[in-house]
Design an enzyme around this catalytic site. Structure first.
Site, short mmCIF file in Angstrom:
data_model
loop_
_atom_site.label_atom_id
_atom_site.label_comp_id
_atom_site.label_asym_id
_atom_site.label_seq_id
_atom_site.Cartn_x
_atom_site.Cartn_y
_atom_site.Cartn_z
N GLU A 308 0.85 -1.21 0.00
CA GLU A 308 0.00 0.00 0.00
C GLU A 308 0.88 1.25 0.00
OE1 GLU A 308 -3.92 -1.53 2.12
OE2 GLU A 308 -2.40 -1.10 3.63
N CYS A 403 -10.70 0.34 7.41
CA CYS A 403 -10.16 1.63 7.81
C CYS A 403 -10.81 2.80 7.06
CB CYS A 403 -8.65 1.65 7.60
SG CYS A 403 -8.12 1.08 5.96
N CYS A 404 -11.14 2.57 5.78
CA CYS A 404 -11.52 3.71 4.94
C CYS A 404 -12.91 4.30 5.22
CB CYS A 404 -11.40 3.33 3.47
SG CYS A 404 -9.73 2.91 2.93
ZN LIG Z 1 -8.06 2.79 4.49
#
Ligand SMILES: [Zn+2]
Length: 629
Positions: A308, A403-404
């Site tokens: 990422e 998380c997003c």
């Molecule tokens: Zn995220």
């Protein structure tokens, strides 16, 4: 138990206690009253936040807490950092309360705050994966357990709740955890950093809220320690968590993008309190690295699926863009802190980057209903693209690593705080959006009313009412693509200075008008961005456009499109009309052939990138090849 008095009264994220170059305004003082951003905040409150709350149940995040106090028989579910989903949703609710004054979430807040408090152990520790699955790993494998990362989100939620509601029950929980960290890792204690930066910015906010210097000192210590090889690099390598080089020497953004950008927010926060010019200089270099060489045109970050991660300079592939939503959220938070700090790039560049991020990468990460989300945000979806973990072809209602979605919820609720700032004698309007802004005390007790349908329409009207102190100014950012625009007021027409702002007297009763040019424009990338050489992006105002397969007449295919040299025309609503042909070429993968030629001439609809993927699933691209006819 520690009992906490609110120290900083300003209801805003990143509320420096030292005097910054620019001071934030309170979230409730900047009310977004119409247009794109206000509608988004309403959708966030009515759809996204309730959806996130439901998903905290469905994904097992709340049961992870309940099982530790005998209130659930479920197994632990989700990644080691799943608790942070709950804390980010609490933070979103807190800023939503600050924004709208809603009481709709009070019962839920009472329930979850009490639950977290019950799970916290005698020492102050709370982390459901360690407590419930691997107790022996407590503080033993910081490179991946995310214990301090989770504590950071707990602290941010608690600070937001204290600032927005005055309630300090969660802040007491957060302080007990922070006190444990100070005892163990503070000056004189164990030298350690977390594998995922986040605690640093949170500890600075906790210091601001409580005036307890130990929290700031711990944050500063952790910034100083990173880059000294404290984390076992393993197969990820030390760049992954920015442990390859001390923060003050690491001038190029590298490794996991979200980690780098949260770390930068923390380093900038430490500078904002300690006035550490060596940290600010490093952050200036980092900011240029990120925004001059590693940012997608949509305001997204992270070129590589593997780790990422940021890629090399100018390594910005459209189809394989990872572009995690959280990286854009993290950059918004960091860039705002750079603006407050008076960083070298200047407020106009910071505000422009934030505008690009909000209207494009961040807006595309959530669908029209507010309940489906992208994790990765590619700039091109090929027709045969397979769904990958965290990079599905279509937005998902939630993710195994979630998380997003809550990150979108919390940043949209606090968006008003990023619209304007104040200096001793001026109100700075960084984002042009329909809004009602209460002047900060030092500038008077009046209101600045902004009326506009921007970015759909370029007309902006600004009216000042109420009492204003003598000698105050209003500084309005004029976007670079509309530099000739004039702010017209009672004393004539004014153009922006070299800093990108037009500054006029802030006086009661004054009315100003501005007409921004929203003519579509074709943007090319730096010549080193090989992946899009020969291509252009269509932009209009701050909005990046794309073409979707669903809009193409048969037999045109997105991947064969060539933009023809005709002016881009308005379409219906916020769409544009392009003239496109198809590439005429041999089907051989490799061959000796003349430059591609376009055949056909079709009108093609382009839509804002933020709205892609809301109709039929299918191919999409932002960068369009050009060819001579
Ligand atoms: Zn995220």
């Amino acid at each position: 138990m520690t009992t906490t008095e609110a120290h900083v009264r300003l209801t805003a994220p990143a509320a420096p206690s030292a005097v910054p170059a620019h001071r934030p305004l309170a979230v409730p003082a900047v009310r977004l009253t119409g247009g794109f951003l206000a509608a988004w905040q309403e959708r966030n409150a009515e759809a996204t936040i309730p959806h996130c709350i439901a998903q905290l149940e469905a994904s097992g995040v709340l049961d992870n807490f309940r099982r530790l106090v005998g209130e659930s028989r479920a197994e632990h579910r989700g990644p080691v950092f799943a608790d942070s989903d709950l804390y980010k949703v609490i933070e979103a609710v807190a800023w939503e309360i600050a924004r709208s004054g809603t009481r709709a979430f009070d019962g839920w807040l009472d329930e979850v705050v009490a639950l977290v408090a019950r799970v916290q152990d005698e020492s102050g520790y709370v982390h459901t994966w360690i407590q419930g699955v691997e107790p022996a790993k407590r503080f033993a494998e910081l490179e991946w357990t995310h214990e301090m990362y989770v504590a950071g989100h707990l602290i941010q939620a608690a600070v937001a709740l204290a600032r927005s509601t005055g309630r300090v029950d969660l802040l007491d929980v957060a302080r007990r955890f922070a006190d444990l960290l100070v005892d163990r890792f503070g000056p004189g204690g164990v030298d350690a950093v977390c594998g995922h930066p986040e605690i640093e910015t949170a500890l600075v906010e906790l210091y601001r809220q409580t005036a307890e210097r130990a929290y700031l000192d711990l944050a500063a210590k952790m910034i100083d320690l990173r880059g000294h090889g404290l984390l076992p690099a393993g197969s990820l390598g030390d760049h992954y968590f920015q442990d390859h080089r001390p923060v003050r020497d690491a001038t190029s953004a590298t490794g996991h993008a979200v980690r780098q950008l949260y770390l930068n927010a923390g380093a900038t926060d430490v500078h904002l309190e300690n006035g550490d010019p060596s940290l600010l200089a490093a952050m200036d270099a980092q900011w240029d690295s990120v925004h001059d060489r590693k940012m997608y045109v949509t305001g997204a970050f992270g070129s590589r699926h593997r780790d990422e991660a940021f890629g090399d300079d100018y390594e910005l592939p459209s189809d394989r863009a990872y572009a995690e939503t959280c990286a854009t959220v993290a950059d918004l938070q960091w860039t705002w802190r750079m603006l407050l700090a008076g960083g070298a790039a200047g407020p106009a560049r910071y505000a422009e980057a934030m505008e690009r991020e909000v209207y494009n990468a961040l807006a595309a990460a959530v669908d029209a209903t507010g309940t489906r989300f992208f994790y990765a945000n590619p700039l091109q979806l090929r027709p045969d693209r397979r769904t990958e973990e965290n990079a599905p072809r279509e937005r998902a209602i939630w993710y195994g690593c979630a998380c997003c979605p809550p990150n979108i919820a919390r940043v949209i609720a606090q968006l008003g705080g990023y619209v304007t700032s104040a200096t001793d004698s001026a109100l700075w309007l960084h984002q042009l959006t329909d809004a009602e802004i209460d002047l900060p005390e030092e500038l008077g007790s009046g209101t600045v009313r902004v009326r506009t349908a921007y970015p759909e329409d370029g007309r902006v009207e600004i009216e000042v009412t109420g009492a204003v102190v003598g000698g105050a100014h209003l500084c309005v950012r004029i976007p670079r693509w509309s530099q000739g625009s004039e702010l017209v007021g009672p004393d004539g027409a004014h153009r922006a200075g070299d800093d990108g702002y037009v500054c006029v007297p802030l006086v009661a009763g004054a009315r100003y008008g501005l007409e921004l040019s929203l003519a579509p424009r074709l943007t090319t990338a730096h010549h080193r961005v090989d992946s899009v050489r020969g291509c252009v992006v269509v932009e209009r105002g701050p909005v990046v456009y794309c073409v979707e397969q669903v809009d193409l007449p048969a037999p045109l295919e997105v991947d064969d499109l060539v933009l023809l040299p005709f002016p881009v025309a308005p379409g219906g609503g916020d769409t544009l009309r392009l003239r496109c042909g198809s590439v005429a070429s041999s089907p051989d993968l490799y061959a000796t052939r003349a430059a591609a030629r376009a055949v056909g001439d079709h009108e093609v609809t382009a839509i804002p990138f933020s709205r892609w993927g809301n109709r039929a699933p299918g191919a999409m691209r932002v960068w369009l090849p050009t060819a001579a006819r």
